[in-house]
Design an enzyme around this catalytic site. Structure first.
Site, mmCIF file in Angstrom:
data_model
loop_
_atom_site.group_PDB
_atom_site.id
_atom_site.type_symbol
_atom_site.label_atom_id
_atom_site.label_comp_id
_atom_site.label_asym_id
_atom_site.label_seq_id
_atom_site.Cartn_x
_atom_site.Cartn_y
_atom_site.Cartn_z
ATOM 1 N N MET A 1 0.805 -1.225 0.000
ATOM 2 C CA MET A 1 0.000 0.000 0.000
ATOM 3 C C MET A 1 0.841 1.279 0.000
ATOM 4 O O MET A 1 0.285 2.374 -0.046
ATOM 5 C CB MET A 1 -0.974 -0.026 1.169
ATOM 6 C CG MET A 1 -2.067 -1.067 0.938
ATOM 7 S SD MET A 1 -3.287 -1.083 2.282
ATOM 8 C CE MET A 1 -4.384 -2.384 1.693
ATOM 9 N N ARG A 2 2.147 1.127 0.032
ATOM 10 C CA ARG A 2 2.987 2.305 -0.199
ATOM 11 C C ARG A 2 2.909 2.739 -1.669
ATOM 12 O O ARG A 2 3.319 3.845 -2.014
ATOM 13 C CB ARG A 2 4.447 2.021 0.187
ATOM 14 C CG ARG A 2 4.652 1.701 1.665
ATOM 15 C CD ARG A 2 4.249 2.886 2.533
ATOM 16 N NE ARG A 2 4.927 4.105 2.136
ATOM 17 C CZ ARG A 2 6.131 4.478 2.524
ATOM 18 N NH1 ARG A 2 6.798 3.702 3.341
ATOM 19 N NH2 ARG A 2 6.666 5.597 2.122
ATOM 20 N N ARG B 1 -7.800 -6.550 18.323
ATOM 21 C CA ARG B 1 -6.893 -6.848 17.212
ATOM 22 C C ARG B 1 -5.466 -6.351 17.445
ATOM 23 O O ARG B 1 -4.557 -6.725 16.703
ATOM 24 C CB ARG B 1 -7.417 -6.249 15.913
ATOM 25 C CG ARG B 1 -7.528 -4.738 15.938
ATOM 26 C CD ARG B 1 -6.530 -4.006 15.075
ATOM 27 N NE ARG B 1 -6.997 -2.631 14.871
ATOM 28 C CZ ARG B 1 -7.200 -2.133 13.681
ATOM 29 N NH1 ARG B 1 -6.980 -2.819 12.622
ATOM 30 N NH2 ARG B 1 -7.616 -0.874 13.574
ATOM 31 N N ARG C 1 9.319 -4.802 -6.951
ATOM 32 C CA ARG C 1 8.973 -5.904 -6.050
ATOM 33 C C ARG C 1 9.340 -7.277 -6.592
ATOM 34 O O ARG C 1 8.847 -8.299 -6.102
ATOM 35 C CB ARG C 1 7.475 -5.839 -5.718
ATOM 36 C CG ARG C 1 7.027 -4.514 -5.119
ATOM 37 C CD ARG C 1 7.728 -4.169 -3.810
ATOM 38 N NE ARG C 1 7.252 -2.888 -3.254
ATOM 39 C CZ ARG C 1 7.687 -2.387 -2.107
ATOM 40 N NH1 ARG C 1 8.596 -3.000 -1.389
ATOM 41 N NH2 ARG C 1 7.237 -1.222 -1.684
ATOM 42 N N ASN D 1 -3.467 0.318 -13.133
ATOM 43 C CA ASN D 1 -3.281 0.288 -14.578
ATOM 44 C C ASN D 1 -1.930 -0.360 -14.894
ATOM 45 O O ASN D 1 -1.115 -0.609 -13.996
ATOM 46 C CB ASN D 1 -3.428 1.688 -15.193
ATOM 47 C CG ASN D 1 -2.357 2.656 -14.742
ATOM 48 O OD1 ASN D 1 -1.178 2.330 -14.737
ATOM 49 N ND2 ASN D 1 -2.776 3.866 -14.381
ATOM 50 N N ARG E 1 -11.767 -3.776 12.059
ATOM 51 C CA ARG E 1 -12.731 -3.025 12.862
ATOM 52 C C ARG E 1 -14.138 -3.567 12.622
ATOM 53 O O ARG E 1 -14.965 -3.570 13.511
ATOM 54 C CB ARG E 1 -12.711 -1.544 12.488
ATOM 55 C CG ARG E 1 -11.380 -0.854 12.765
ATOM 56 C CD ARG E 1 -11.500 0.636 12.489
ATOM 57 N NE ARG E 1 -12.344 1.288 13.468
ATOM 58 C CZ ARG E 1 -12.980 2.439 13.266
ATOM 59 N NH1 ARG E 1 -12.900 3.065 12.090
ATOM 60 N NH2 ARG E 1 -13.730 2.977 14.204
ATOM 61 N N SER F 1 -11.509 -5.544 6.979
ATOM 62 C CA SER F 1 -11.337 -4.618 8.087
ATOM 63 C C SER F 1 -11.394 -5.325 9.432
ATOM 64 O O SER F 1 -12.391 -5.986 9.754
ATOM 65 C CB SER F 1 -12.429 -3.546 8.038
ATOM 66 O OG SER F 1 -12.493 -2.866 9.272
#
Lengths: 244, 244, 244, 244
Positions: free
Chosen positions: D90-91, D171, D198, D187, D103, D101
């Site tokens: 997610m960087r 959590r 990566r 894309n 939460r 989630s």
């Protein structure tokens, strides 16, 4: 400055204006941002520890393309340039822009005219062009055609405004050579990406072929940035002017 | 500070660290950026002309959601918080991050423990939750379970490192409550968007329900920003805390 | 189509072209993206389970501004419009653009001319303008001034090209009313943001005052999108046309 | 699949799940997007004209780093991987994410355990590490420590939930090796940037040293993409796996 005024208040220029309005950008910003990876909460402490190690770290980040530590910087430029330059400029999405609005104000009739040393002739084929000087006659043709078209456009624009027509409609006749003004804010990483694409230099790793007019803007931006981050700037050049 | 050290060097905290490392952000930055629309190249000239008109302009920009003039600003924060807070934080893409790396360094065994006033019980259904205090027994359960799980994790982590196993493998056992550190740089527009989503306030136009721990970070960031741009901050609150 | 050809091959238009070239966008894309939060790996399974619950979920996401589930969609439009429209369009940074290049090809002399029903007169003061129809005489003035300026520009452009001057230099005379073509790809969230800023509608939560010409483009884009995601589209309108 | 279930319902895995949920991505998308520069409104017409010229054009775009034509594509993947992989993933900011989630739902107790062929030992110094196999004893140590820490974490998590404590508090004990699920849409240009950073490959222009676990995800994503855009994929490899 190469501006000239004609009778009708129309002005022609061949140069670009770039001013550094404000900045928060130094080599040490790169150092503490990078060192948080390995030092955590104490990375701010040893910024001034050792200039030679700072140079080594920045070179390593540039070479191995660790780009994020260069982002904790901010440079705001004021730029005046023709609209066709801004059209290319604003394709760079990692930046913030505010520009003079032809909806909210009457634009001043200032237009771009190529200087005598602007290469006018394009040779080669798509993907492999080069630009060479034109003849004296070609330069005169360009000046005459551009001058006349801009003057007619300026008159049409002014006439519509005088007749009460809205600025946003009247502006449709203004050529893409009309000068506009903007503020642009970028971080050093986005700036290096901009410079890598909008300047041509020997020794560049990935050659780029920008239009000369945006390159003139880019060169002025580069000069103003180089002094702020001399170690980063040297590393950028040394590693082929590739944005990290 | 509510940190405690236990025998094995493990530390527990309930608070967040937020420091403003550097900034280039003032209400006047918004003014000249906005006025370039109507004043072109002379917008820098009249920054200090009239504070009352400055207030009016910033209010207008906020209300009508003209967001770009707020972007020519830059704030860099240092933040220490649990990993689960950083997970939510880094979903905000208009920002620059550099974080402590569990691949490059051994993480310190510092873990999050809810303070006594942390609401522990969630009531309601998806989309309409509220949080209320737990009993004393529930708080003790949480403290006991978290303490034990973190201590076992810290031991396993340390044991693997002692046996020569790579940091990036050993870290797999570390809980998301482990503290990490990062620098984050944002402009004021992105910061307002962050605050609008990560704080809960009466009078907010679009209510948001952030987890309390990221709200603690957001509140500290907000406090440090409010003083830098007081007119913008007042307008943000007055217009429902919607990012322009 | 309201195009007209004059003797010199110059063409005038008052309309915009918008075609949906391809898309991958449906209401069900929003559903599985949102349900991964609560269902994890099984969110794809129950897409078609219950249309009424789908409607409820999309309404909830729109109202509470949970925007990310709307991003897993992609729409590619082909647009032909005047350059001044593209200038505003490309300020939207969360999108992908490829446009006809005046450096790589000779532009066709097609120019924008306001239709008879285009409001020509701007009344009010900065921040509170409205546009009203002009007189017949004003419309004729606009047509005459624009036609003449564009024809002179087209001649100057063609003459420079005939004399061997590079396209990228000759184009400096072309007015911002010259038509260009581009492909633009956006996700549904970015599209809703675009529509909220570039259309005016009664009942809009945050009113916007776009220039009519970009609104013409936006309206055509909206129409083509509405059919693809009818539940999302209805929720967007119901909740004040605020991008989630 | 290398999953194992223990008595308490805890599950351990060493593999990653990557599925291509949907896509709108082909080599011809690159062709028409690029040709609009030189062909304007007729660029869609000659997509299928000549495969050999298509190959030449894509090679040229890749080599000279004209990246935008690769952006008019969209790929949506479903990924299940440990949280520490998602933290790195997610960087990458030019992408859209929706994740399970902790939460909104109770996470399942599924944890990452290194497979026997995972290199466990890191040698070298910062910036020049390599990873080599561990001994049998080291592998057993890792398995034992990770298993125990995860089991204790799972018990603590379950116990807190049983006592009525909110999911978002409970959590905090879950390790970063806990599996999560997400949809990610990118894309092809952003995907190539992701793959260049990566994965490790001989012949890569700018070498990268990703953690093995995110590389496992990247390799699966690459495989699913390669078939959709074979000409682009070949050009990407041929030109040193640099994102254009």
């Amino acid at each position: 400055m190469s501006t000239t005024n004609d009778a009708g208040g129309v002005e022609f220029r061949s140069d670009m204006t770039v001013e550094l309005v404000k900045s928060s950008a130094s080599d040490s910003d790169v150092i503490w941002a990078a060192r948080v990876s390995t030092k955590g909460e104490s990375s701010l402490a040893d910024i001034d520890a050792d200039p030679e190690r700072a140079r080594g770290l920045i070179n390593y980040l540039m070479r191995d393309r660790h780009g994020t530590p260069f982002e904790h910087t901010s440079l705001t430029y004021f730029v005046s340039a023709p609209i066709f330059v801004f059209r290319e400029f604003m394709r760079h999405r990692i930046a913030s822009y505010n520009e003079e609005s032809a909806r909210y104000r009457e634009l001043r009739p200032v237009f771009y005219l190529p200087a005598v040393d602007r290469n006018l002739i394009q040779q080669g084929k798509p993907g492999a062009y080069e630009f060479v000087p034109g003849t004296q006659a070609q330069h005169e043709t360009a000046v005459a055609d551009i001058t006349r078209a801009c003057e007619v456009a300026a008159q049409a624009y002014q006439h519509m405004l005088d007749e009460g027509i809205a600025r946003e409609v009247a502006r449709t006749v203004l050529p893409v050579g009309t000068y506009s003004s903007m503020y642009v804010t970028m971080n050093a990483r986005a700036l290096m990406n901009f410079l890598s694409l909008r300047t041509t230099r020997p020794g560049t790793h990935f050659p780029s072929y920008p239009q000369r007019e945006i390159e003139m803007v880019a060169e002025l931006m580069e000069e103003l940035w180089a002094d702020l981050m001399p170690i980063t700037y040297a590393a950028f050049n040394e590693h082929g002017r590739v944005s990290p």
